[in-house]
Each structure stands twice: as C-alpha cells, then as structure tokens.
Design an enzyme around this catalytic site. Structure first.
Site, PDB file in Angstrom:
ATOM      1  N   TYR A   1      -1.862  -0.041  10.644  1.00 16.10           N
ATOM      2  CA  TYR A   1      -2.144  -0.701   9.355  1.00 16.10           C
ATOM      3  C   TYR A   1      -0.927  -0.633   8.438  1.00 16.10           C
ATOM      4  CZ  TYR A   1      -3.791  -0.999   4.502  1.00 16.10           C
ATOM      5  OH  TYR A   1      -3.923  -1.318   3.168  1.00 16.10           O
TER       6      TYR A   1
ATOM      7  N   SER B   1       0.814  -1.219   0.000  1.00 15.93           N
ATOM      8  CA  SER B   1       0.000   0.000   0.000  1.00 15.93           C
ATOM      9  C   SER B   1       0.846   1.268   0.000  1.00 15.93           C
ATOM     10  CB  SER B   1      -0.887  -0.004   1.248  1.00 15.93           C
ATOM     11  OG  SER B   1      -1.456   1.265   1.453  1.00 15.93           O
TER      12      SER B   1
ATOM     13  N   GLU C   1       0.139   3.651   1.712  1.00 16.96           N
ATOM     14  CA  GLU C   1       0.205   4.079   3.125  1.00 16.96           C
ATOM     15  C   GLU C   1       1.592   3.840   3.716  1.00 16.96           C
ATOM     16  OE1 GLU C   1      -2.085   5.251   5.726  1.00 16.96           O
ATOM     17  OE2 GLU C   1      -2.947   6.088   3.924  1.00 16.96           O
TER      18      GLU C   1
END
Ligand code: NAP
Ligand code: G4F
Length: 379
Positions: free
Chosen positions: A164, A124, A126
């Site tokens: 996460y 990701s 992120e």
C-alpha cells in the site's frame, strides 16, 4: 465552483463532500459498481450531489468523467486503503492506489482545460514507514528535562513498509513529476491517520469502538451492569452466575504508535491546499502520538471500563509481515502556510467514536453470531 471526488463513499469523501457543499460547490462523486448499496456515509447528501458510476482503474471512464464534468478541482481519495489487505492483494492494491492516480493525471494532462483544473492527491504518512527524524527538546539549563523527540515532516525521507505504502509513494512522485513536467496544479496531502464515526470497520480504532458498542449492548440487553464481575477466560467473557458469554476483541500488535486526528478536521486541509496559487505538498497531523494501548484505554474509559486488558485477545493473524512502528507528524508547514488547525483532540475522537457505536448497537441489537463474525474475524 465544480469539484469531482473520486472515493466519495469512503470516510474522507463524505466529509469532504459536506465541506464543499457548505462552500457552495457543485459536487460530483465517482462511485464504482457494487452488488449491494455502499452509500451509507453519503445517504444524507444524495439529494445535493451528483453521482457518476466509474472505476479509477479504467482510464476510459476516468477520462470521460473529467472531460464531461469540466471540474475546477479534482480530489483523488480513491484507494485500496487497508495496509493489511495490501499484503494479501498487492497487485490489486497497485492497480487502484498507484495506477488509478496515473489515470487521473493523464486525463488532466490531455484535457484542454488542464490549466483550469486543480488536483489533490491523498498521500499518506505510511510512506515514511520505518523512517523518522530526531530533535532534542528541553531546557538546556536542566539536563534532566532534555528529551529526544522522534517525528516526521515534509523533509523526512520515505521508507515504505507495505505494498500500500509503495503504491502511495508512486502516486506521490507521479504528482510531483506531472507538476514539474506538464505544469499540472497538483498538491499532495501527506495525511497522518485520521478516524471518525464513519471510519471503515476493519481499521483498528473503529474495530475497537464497534466491539465496545456491541459489548455494551450485550450487557444492557441481559440486564448486566458494567460493574458486575466479568470473568474472562481464554477467548470468552462470562458474567458470574450467568450462562451467556461474549467473544473477546481480537487484535494484533498493540505497541505501534500512531498520530490520530479526526477526519472532519483533515478534509479542511485538503481544500485549503487547492486554494493556494502554487501547488505543494503538506504534512497534516496533530503532533501527538499514541499507542494502540492508549486508544484502548481511552475508548474503554468512555464506557466506564478501566481494565481493558481482560477483554482483548492477541491474535497473530492480525500481525503484519512488516510494521510501521512509530508515526508523529509535525504539521508546522500546514499551520503556517494554510493556517490549518485541528480542533478535535485524541480523547474526544475516541469518545465520539465509542458513543456513536454504542448508539448504533442499541438500534441494531445484533445476534451474537453477527457480533462474532464482524468483530472477531476481520481487520
Ligand atoms: P476509505 O474509507 O477506504 O475510502 C476509499 C474510497 O475509495 C471509497 O470510496 C472506495 O469506494 C473508493 N475506491 C476504492 N477502489 C476504487 C476504485 N477502483 N475506483 C473508484 N473508487 C474506488 O478511505 P479514507 O479513510 O476515506 O481515505 C481516503 C484516502 O486517503 C485514501 O486514498 C487513503 O488511502 C488516504 N489516506 C487515508 C488516511 C486515513 O487515516 N484515513 C491517511 C492517509 C491517507 P467503495 O466504497 O466502493 O469501496
Ligand atoms: O488502523 P490501521 O489498520 O491503520 P494503518 O495501518 O495505520 O493505516 C491507516 O493509516 C494510514 C496513514 O498512516 C493510511 F494511509 C491508511 O490508508 C490507513 O487509513 O492499523 C493501525 C495500527 C497498525 O500498527 C496495526 O498493526 O494498528 C495495528 N493493529 C493491531 N491490531 C491492527 C489490529 N490494525 C488492524 N487494522 N486490525 C487489528 O486487529
């Protein structure tokens, strides 16, 4: 060809299953037990795919699925994928989003068919968190045209900002390590945000488009034209001369910027990665960035409302303890090596999501209580 998809009930899993079926694959999807049905994204595929019950956090179930199914390709899309939730449930997020990947990698490592299995890991953007690189762009002979562009690509250092993202980064490094240590054919797609009509309802884009769908239906059901004056006070929207009211859309930080594409374009990149002889990692993105405010503008515009600000309340409950402020991916490597191209633009993405949710709300005709529960409290 035979593929296993972990996470087939999610947004990406459903689009990937469609793509693989179109290519003639036998598709097995792994679903975890749920007390109520959660196959809405794949109901249209149920006759064509095989579903096996399993949980990615259970190494025995993962092992037996990989051993029994004898896949050529495994796609790991399973995750606790909500960043905000990961701050409230960090342990659980770690078990699913990091531990689950390890379980699959171990199942591949000890498989007698190891060399015949290709593995895709859903990494990701992120993972970049706070970090970006910078480049100066423009015509050197026109100093005013020179601008600094901030971006992320495969060489940008990672600086994750949430449980996460940290779990995703652990999985990302595990795949690299199993590639180097054990020769596992594992590739990671560093995918930037991608949304769709099937996006989970507590991600910001879908939360916005779902609210617009319910609001449009409310106006229609009461015979109110969208150009009639609405009075917005506090948390509520009223219409002049009428008694009824509608709860405003409650959101957190509107200033964050994301690189948003459509999920159907992005699953094509996942498949292309596994068709390469050499496993590798790729950024998949549009190369554009937009704030939540830009998305609000595009989404409200799709139903003819230009002054979205009167319909939105800032609710600090939706702020995150740490934020990722800016994402803009440069997908040059994926475009060059995989010949991948995205097809759906930012504006088209917003329009498709809004029109889908307007249509759904028309069919559903929910009560106001349901609206306030689904759109105001979650996400
Ligand atoms: P999603 O809609 O949240 O789907 C996640 C899937 O994982 C669901 O099918 C879910 O099953 C399954 N799952 C969760 N916990 C599980 C467990 N313990 N065992 C087995 N399955 C489990 O996510 P998405 O948007 O499709 O994203 C797919 C993947 O890409 C995720 O790993 C996500 O983190 C990653 N990613 C997404 C984006 C994006 O913008 N969408 C960008 C970068 C990376 P249930 O239906 O039972 O919950
Ligand atoms: O839609 P979001 O929840 O997505 P986020 O955090 O960017 O994560 C998504 O994309 C990642 C890829 O970069 C994936 F790995 C991940 O699995 C997921 O698919 O939030 C986007 C932005 C954030 O800055 C958030 O603070 O929207 C902001 N936001 C403002 N109000 C909100 C809200 N986000 C949510 N979910 N709900 C709000 O009310």
């Amino acid at each position: 060809m035979k593929a296993i998809i972990f996470g087939i009930t999610g947004q990406d899993g459903s689009y990937l299953a469609e793509l693989l079926l179109d290519k003639g694959y036998q598709v097995t999807g792994v679903t975890r037990r749920s007390s109520t049905p959660n196959t809405q994204n794949i109901n249209h595929l149920l006759q064509k795919i095989k579903l096996i019950e399993g949980d990615i956090t259970d190494p025995f179930s993962v092992n037996s699925i990989v051993a029994l199914e004898e896949p050529d390709e495994i796609y790991n899309l399973a995750a606790q994928s909500h960043v905000g939730t990961s701050f409230n449930q960090p342990n659980y997020t770690w078990d699913v989003t990091a531990g689950g990947t390890l379980n699959i990698l171990e199942a591949i490592r000890f498989s007698p068919r190891k060399d015949n299995i290709r593995f895709y890991q859903a990494s990701s953007s992120e993972m970049f968190g706070k970090n970006y690189d910078q480049i100066r762009e423009g015509d050197p002979s026109k100093p005013d045209s020179i601008k600094t562009k901030k971006y992320q690509d495969e060489n940008t250092p990672f600086m994750p900002q949430s449980p996460y993202a940290i779990a995703k980064l652990a999985s990302h490094h595990l795949v690299r390590n199993y590639r180097d240590s054990y020769g596992v054919h594992g590739s990671c797609g560093i995918l930037f945000n991608h949304e769709s009509e099937r996006r989970g309802e507590n991600f910001v884009t879908r939360k916005i488009t779902k609210w617009i769908g319910e609001f449009s239906q409310w106006l229609t059901s009461m015979g109110i034209d969208s150009d009639m004056t609405t009075i917005s006070t506090g948390d509520t929207i009223y219409v002049s001369g009428r008694q009824e009211s509608f709860p405003k859309l409650r959101l957190g930080n509107l200033d964050a910027k994301r690189d948003w594409g459509h999920a159907s374009d992005y699953v094509a990149a996942m498949w292309l990665m596994l068709q390469q002889d050499t496993p590798d990692d790729y950024v998949v993105a549009t190369g554009e960035t937009h704030s939540i405010r830009d998305f609000l503008y595009a989404a409200f515009n799709a139903v003819g409302i230009s002054n979205w600000a009167g319909f939105v309340v800032i609710d600090p409950r939706f702020y995150r303890p740490a934020e990722v402020d800016y994402l803009l991916g440069v997908p040059n490597k994926a475009e060059r090596k995989l010949e991948w191209r995205r097809k759906i633009s930012f504006t088209e993405l917003a329009e498709r999501m809004v029109h889908n949710d307007v249509q759904k709300a028309r069919l559903r005709r929910p009560s106001l209580q349901t609206i306030s529960q689904c759109c105001s409290q979650k996400g």
